[in-house]
Design an enzyme around this catalytic site. Structure first.
Site, mmCIF file in Angstrom:
data_model
loop_
_atom_site.group_PDB
_atom_site.id
_atom_site.type_symbol
_atom_site.label_atom_id
_atom_site.label_comp_id
_atom_site.label_asym_id
_atom_site.label_seq_id
_atom_site.Cartn_x
_atom_site.Cartn_y
_atom_site.Cartn_z
ATOM 1 N N ARG A 2 -6.070 27.729 26.653
ATOM 2 C CA ARG A 2 -6.537 28.929 25.947
ATOM 3 C C ARG A 2 -6.136 28.880 24.468
ATOM 4 N NH1 ARG A 2 -8.840 31.724 29.786
ATOM 5 N NH2 ARG A 2 -7.945 31.567 31.883
ATOM 6 N N ASP A 3 -7.075 29.310 23.623
ATOM 7 C CA ASP A 3 -6.813 29.355 22.186
ATOM 8 C C ASP A 3 -5.699 30.366 21.911
ATOM 9 O OD1 ASP A 3 -8.712 28.504 19.515
ATOM 10 O OD2 ASP A 3 -7.240 30.112 19.249
ATOM 11 N N ILE A 4 -4.798 30.014 21.008
ATOM 12 C CA ILE A 4 -3.639 30.868 20.704
ATOM 13 C C ILE A 4 -4.077 32.155 19.975
ATOM 14 C CG2 ILE A 4 -2.980 29.942 18.436
ATOM 15 C CD1 ILE A 4 -0.091 29.734 19.572
ATOM 16 N N ASN A 27 -16.410 22.367 15.497
ATOM 17 C CA ASN A 27 -16.341 22.326 14.043
ATOM 18 C C ASN A 27 -15.967 20.903 13.623
ATOM 19 O OD1 ASN A 27 -16.831 25.133 13.862
ATOM 20 N ND2 ASN A 27 -14.665 25.560 14.228
ATOM 21 N N VAL A 75 -7.904 22.117 12.931
ATOM 22 C CA VAL A 75 -7.030 21.176 13.657
ATOM 23 C C VAL A 75 -7.763 19.831 13.786
ATOM 24 C CG1 VAL A 75 -5.797 20.700 15.806
ATOM 25 C CG2 VAL A 75 -5.913 23.049 14.934
ATOM 26 N N HIS A 90 -12.071 18.950 19.371
ATOM 27 C CA HIS A 90 -11.989 19.999 20.389
ATOM 28 C C HIS A 90 -13.306 20.763 20.444
ATOM 29 C CE1 HIS A 90 -10.401 21.548 16.569
ATOM 30 N NE2 HIS A 90 -10.930 22.729 16.894
ATOM 31 N N HIS A 112 -14.867 24.389 21.498
ATOM 32 C CA HIS A 112 -14.536 25.787 21.790
ATOM 33 C C HIS A 112 -15.504 26.304 22.863
ATOM 34 C CE1 HIS A 112 -12.181 26.657 17.963
ATOM 35 N NE2 HIS A 112 -12.867 25.594 17.572
HETATM 36 P P1 5GP Z 1 -10.933 24.688 14.524
HETATM 37 O O1 5GP Z 1 -11.069 25.672 13.394
HETATM 38 O O2 5GP Z 1 -10.143 23.474 14.116
HETATM 39 O O3 5GP Z 1 -12.249 24.330 15.147
HETATM 40 O O4 5GP Z 1 -10.158 25.437 15.655
HETATM 41 C C1 5GP Z 1 -8.790 25.287 15.897
HETATM 42 C C2 5GP Z 1 -8.406 26.325 16.908
HETATM 43 O O5 5GP Z 1 -7.127 25.991 17.416
HETATM 44 C C3 5GP Z 1 -8.301 27.751 16.353
HETATM 45 O O6 5GP Z 1 -9.177 28.612 17.080
HETATM 46 C C4 5GP Z 1 -6.837 28.116 16.540
HETATM 47 O O7 5GP Z 1 -6.655 29.472 16.899
HETATM 48 C C5 5GP Z 1 -6.391 27.168 17.633
HETATM 49 N N1 5GP Z 1 -4.987 26.784 17.586
HETATM 50 C C6 5GP Z 1 -4.297 26.389 16.486
HETATM 51 N N2 5GP Z 1 -3.026 26.076 16.811
HETATM 52 C C7 5GP Z 1 -2.928 26.262 18.156
HETATM 53 C C8 5GP Z 1 -1.847 26.098 19.084
HETATM 54 O O8 5GP Z 1 -0.734 25.698 18.743
HETATM 55 N N3 5GP Z 1 -2.107 26.399 20.385
HETATM 56 C C9 5GP Z 1 -3.336 26.825 20.799
HETATM 57 N N4 5GP Z 1 -3.468 27.085 22.097
HETATM 58 N N5 5GP Z 1 -4.370 26.988 19.952
HETATM 59 C C10 5GP Z 1 -4.169 26.710 18.637
#
Ligand code: 5GP
Ligand code: ZN
Length: 115
Positions: A30-32, A88, A97, A101, A103
């Site tokens: 799950r997203d944080i 993304n 990140v 990944h 979503h």
């Molecule tokens: P991006 O913008 O890179 O596509 O999405 C990165 C996602 O990773 C974001 O939705 C963010 O909330 C999530 N995220 C960042 N750090 C962590 C973490 O330490 N644990 C979890 N579970 N999600 C994270």
């Protein structure tokens, strides 16, 4: 494993995560900071920086990401009403990140506008 990568650290068990699925090659958690009632991230265990780094030989990996998301949508109870899958890529793509990944977002009406 990339030492500074938070998702590699989750794979390694060094950082906690609410894991909802795992197999030999993938992890989903799950997203944080969830942007929807269901917000799950599906990642390959191996460090791949982004979609841009995928090779033609990694078609199976790319396909598996989507199939795992589809199966999780069903498990999360959002399959019938619908959901959104997002990847993304890079800075202008909104990737924060740098570990590939997908979503899985659902449980509310998504905005028809993208971005
Ligand atoms: P991006 O913008 O890179 O596509 O999405 C990165 C996602 O990773 C974001 O939705 C963010 O909330 C999530 N995220 C960042 N750090 C962590 C973490 O330490 N644990 C979890 N579970 N999600 C994270
Ligand atoms: Zn990584």
């Amino acid at each position: 494993m990339a030492e500074e990568c938070i998702f590699c650290r989750i794979v390694a068990g060094e950082l906690p995560a609410d894991i909802v699925y795992q197999d030999e090659d993938f992890l989903a958690f799950r997203d944080i900071m969830p942007k929807a009632p269901t917000h799950v991230l599906i990642i390959p265990r191996t460090h791949i920086t982004s979609v841009a780094e995928l090779t033609d030989g990694q078609q199976k990996l790319g396909g598996r990401l989507i199939i795992i998301a589809k199966n999780l949508a069903k498990k999360e109870g959002i399959a019938r009403k619908g959901y959104r899958l997002v990847i993304n890529c890079g800075t202008e793509g909104g990737q924060v990140v740098p570990h590939l990944h997908l979503h899985l977002l659902g449980g509310r009406q998504m905005d028809a506008r993208l971005g």
